[in-house]
Design a protein around this motif. Structure first.
Motif, PDB file in Angstrom:
ATOM      1  N   LYS A   1     -12.129   3.499  -1.300  1.00 49.15           N
ATOM      2  CA  LYS A   1     -10.992   3.449  -0.387  1.00 49.15           C
ATOM      3  C   LYS A   1     -11.506   3.484   1.052  1.00 49.15           C
ATOM      4  CE  LYS A   1      -7.948   6.018  -3.531  1.00 49.15           C
ATOM      5  NZ  LYS A   1      -7.172   7.270  -3.706  1.00 49.15           N
TER       6      LYS A   1
ATOM      7  N   PRO B   1      -8.442   4.246  -8.663  1.00 50.68           N
ATOM      8  CA  PRO B   1      -8.276   4.986  -7.395  1.00 50.68           C
ATOM      9  C   PRO B   1      -8.329   6.494  -7.554  1.00 50.68           C
ATOM     10  CG  PRO B   1      -6.214   3.942  -8.089  1.00 50.68           C
ATOM     11  CD  PRO B   1      -7.286   3.402  -8.967  1.00 50.68           C
TER      12      PRO B   1
ATOM     13  N   ILE C   1       0.834  -1.202   0.000  1.00 50.91           N
ATOM     14  CA  ILE C   1       0.000   0.000   0.000  1.00 50.91           C
ATOM     15  C   ILE C   1       0.872   1.257   0.000  1.00 50.91           C
ATOM     16  CG2 ILE C   1      -1.672   1.322   1.364  1.00 50.91           C
ATOM     17  CD1 ILE C   1      -2.759  -1.408   2.344  1.00 50.91           C
TER      18      ILE C   1
ATOM     19  N   TYR D   1      -4.437  -0.995  -2.780  1.00 48.67           N
ATOM     20  CA  TYR D   1      -5.261  -0.009  -2.076  1.00 48.67           C
ATOM     21  C   TYR D   1      -6.162  -0.727  -1.087  1.00 48.67           C
ATOM     22  CZ  TYR D   1      -3.685   3.580  -5.301  1.00 48.67           C
ATOM     23  OH  TYR D   1      -2.904   4.461  -6.000  1.00 48.67           O
TER      24      TYR D   1
END
Length: 700
Positions: free
Chosen positions: A461, A523, A431, A437
């Motif tokens: 997230k 993301p 990460i 993630y």
């Protein structure tokens, strides 16, 4: 050399009428040739030796002749070019990189001549100096003028996608919706990353091509955090035009990534890790990284039998994101500091190599006692497999940590409190470099009729999980959260996919594309969700409930999260807040996915906007008269009269077939509901949205 002054206007005429950079080169050729002749002659004069003394007189004679012709050409050229620019004849070229490039070539030639004149220190060359100096001044003005003009043609886009500054009036940018990203994004390499969302442009809610009527290129300034990592990442703009993606080089200006293009339909900023080569000799080698001298590799003598070429890539730490996660989830995130990652590719080596990696601080350890309580560890990364190096001596030297390794793929180090390493630590290493993630799943249901249910499946997230859940419920008041909807933690890579399977007493109809049941994780984007409709499965002996199962689409397809519920016994959705205001219609239009071939258009210099408001006409006038003496309370009790007075009787039968028999439910329908549930086309759905808005504008 040019034979006369008339040749310049002829070339100028070509420049004005032909958009071909080759003509620009031809326009500059005479002055380049003249400067080259003068430079060569001065170079000959600068040479020494007895043989050159005898030739010097001949050289001076040739030099005088060539310089005279060259200076005449230079004088004519600069005079013509200056007049052309003042008149605006070269306006099509003043913006171009080619114009700046050719002027800089001229400047290089002029500077070389001035340098040689200064070195020769001859009084005979003073005439040449006096003639060349004004050329130097004029070319400097041309370059500055061109660069200043170029910088004015810009579009400045902030991190939230809003255009702060634009050379095109009324231009706005919007991010692609999720499905468009899935359908149209180009394939990227494993370590490449999206450093901005994918943006398209619009004027008055209509998609358009961002370009100028003059054809001059635009400078696109795109705000991005990636400007902080350009030591290790090459940033490029991936631009979509006419269905094809093309990469453009960029440079950074403050907080902005800048690229130039004559037209843009859509784009995003792409990050690619920089790979550098180095050679290791049998006698041993010491590699020091170019952009961070704290990154070192020591190859001892005998590491290789013959000279070998290795390739090294450095992966920066996502420091700000790691600090945010550690603050929000201190029980899960244990790293106090973490090093940059290093990847080395090449043949195997015979002896252990010493690795030096710099540490980035995530949480400050204060005081000597705290420092004594910290241990430093290394992790070896091979794809998704992360292994802690055990029985390994790790030494901290100032702000770096050092260890020896006997093979390479990717390594990363970290500082932690003693005894705090756990099963999460390997994932924390991934990460910290952006390889994985930390995510959660969000699941909602929307039920407007007894026969039609939609399920909202979203991957978010973890650090944004609760905020996004609250925002979805606020923005979409017809959604309801399912029991047991909270998933366990999920660790996923950029652009990796989750599969959604529906079984039991529900199924996803054949009209829904198969890829609509896959969630691709972007993301950088604000949302990663699908919203498939469910159908009721018939039969007497089927399961009394539905099951939604999430799993990875590749690798181990083990279940990540399962929900069990009966959508057909859930209560119908009711709005949790008053009907939305005047912005609802604009928002629904903004979310439309216009087909590119129908909606794209070029931008005029003064952009014409499209009026999205209903035009006054016989129907509009009739509706206003009918509504003038009726209130919201009246229509709330008379749904059929609402459809009649608001001129949307065409929707009545479809509403009846789908169990929508009251105004409250109808007002909760969004554009997608009108198209998916009732099956109306885009035009009719907009008429219904107009009717909803007119009703909301009525007096109670």
């Amino acid at each position: 050399m040019l034979s006369g002054e008339q040749d310049f206007p002829a070339l100028e005429y070509q420049l004005v009428n032909v958009s071909d950079p080759a003509v620009l080169l031809e326009f500059y050729a005479p002055i380049q040739d003249s400067l080259s002749v003068i430079n060569n002659a001065l170079g000959t004069l600068a040479q020494g030796g007895d043989e050159m003394i005898r030739a010097r007189q001949e050289v001076l004679r040739v030099l005088e002749d060539q310089v005279t012709k060259g200076l005449q050409t230079i004088s004519l050229w600069t005079e013509c070019a200056e007049k052309s620019i003042k008149k605006g004849n070269l306006s099509n070229w003043m913006h171009s990189l080619a114009f700046i490039k050719e002027n800089k070539k001229v400047m290089t030639g002029v500077n070389k001549i001035m340098e040689k004149i200064n070195n020769l220190k001859s009084e005979n060359l003073e005439t040449l100096r006096r003639t060349i100096a004004p050329v130097q001044e004029k070319i400097t003005i041309f370059i500055r003028f061109a660069e200043e003009r170029s910088q004015k043609n810009l579009i400045r886009i902030e991190r939230d996608g809003k255009i702060k500054e634009s050379n095109i009036p009324d231009l706005s940018a919007s991010p692609w919706e999720y499905q468009e990203r899935v359908d149209k994004m180009p394939t990227l390499d494993p370590f490449q990353t999206m450093e901005s969302n994918v943006y398209w442009f619009e004027i008055s809610k209509q998609r358009c091509v961002a370009k100028q009527e003059t054809g001059e290129p635009l400078n696109f300034y795109v705000a991005s955090k990636a400007v902080q990592q350009t030591d290790e990442i090459v940033l490029q703009a991936n631009v979509l035009n006419e269905g094809k993606w093309k990469l453009y080089e960029t440079h950074c200006h403050g907080d902005y990534v800048v690229f130039r293009s004559e037209k843009v339909e859509a784009f995003f900023i792409l990050g690619t890790p920089t790979e550098r080569e180095f050679v290791v000799d049998p006698s041993g080698s010491h590699y020091v990284h170019k952009t961070d001298e704290r990154v070192c590799l020591d190859f001892p003598e005998g590491s290789v039998k013959e000279s070998e070429t290795f390739r090294v890539t450095i992966f920066p730490v996502k420091v700000d994101e790691m600090k945010k996660r550690k603050t929000k989830f201190p029980d899960q995130y244990k790293f106090l500091s973490v090093s940059k990652g290093i990847q080395v590719k090449g043949n195997a080596f015979s002896k252990a190599v010493q690795v030096h990696l710099p540490l980035e601080t995530i949480e400050n350890a204060v005081g000597k006692d705290d420092e004594m309580d910290i241990e430093y560890v290394f992790f070896h990364i091979d794809g998704d497999i992360v292994t802690r190096l055990r029985n390994q001596q790790v030494e901290k030297r100032n702000d770096t940590i050092v260890t020896n390794v006997d093979k390479f793929s990717i390594y990363v180090g970290a500082g932690v409190r003693r005894g705090s390493i756990d099963s999460m630590s390997s994932m924390e290493a991934l990460i910290s470099l952006g390889f994985k993630y930390h995510c959660k799943l969000v699941t909602f249901v929307k039920k407007l009729t007894e026969d039609y249910v939609q399920v909202w499946c979203e991957l978010v997230k973890k650090e944004n999980w609760k905020d996004i859940e609250d925002k979805r419920l606020e923005d979409h008041p017809t959604l309801q959260k399912l029991k047991d909807a909270d998933s366990k933690d999920i660790f996923i890579s950029e652009r990796q996919r989750l599969r959604v399977d529906v079984k039991g007493n529900s199924f996803v109809g054949p009209e829904t594309p198969k890829n609509s049941l896959l969630i691709t994780f972007f993301p950088i984007a604000d949302d990663n969700h699908i919203f498939p409709p469910l159908r009721k499965r018939g039969g007497m002996h089927g399961a009394p409930y539905s099951t939604i199962t999430y799993s990875m689409d590749s690798g181990k397809k083990t279940s990540l999260h399962t929900l069990t519920f009966d959508p057909w016994t859930l209560p119908k959705t009711t709005s949790r807040k008053p009907p939305r205001g005047v912005n609802e219609l604009d928002q629904s239009r903004k979310s439309m996915n216009y087909p590119a071939e129908k909606s794209q258009r070029s931008l005029p210099k003064s952009a014409k906007t499209t009026d999205t408001k209903p035009r006054a006409g016989p129907e509009s006038s009739h509706a206003q008269v009918a509504l003038s003496h009726k209130t919201k309370d009246y229509y709330s009790k008379n749904f059929e009269k609402f459809l009649e007075d608001f001129k949307i009787m065409f929707i009545g039968e479809k509403c009846h077939e789908n169990g929508i028999d009251n105004l409250e439910t109808f007002l909760m329908l969004e554009k997608e509901d009108l198209m998916n549930i009732l099956g109306v086309n885009l035009g009719d759905s907009l008429k219904c949205k107009n009717a909803q808005q007119k009703f909301r504008d009525l007096e109670r």
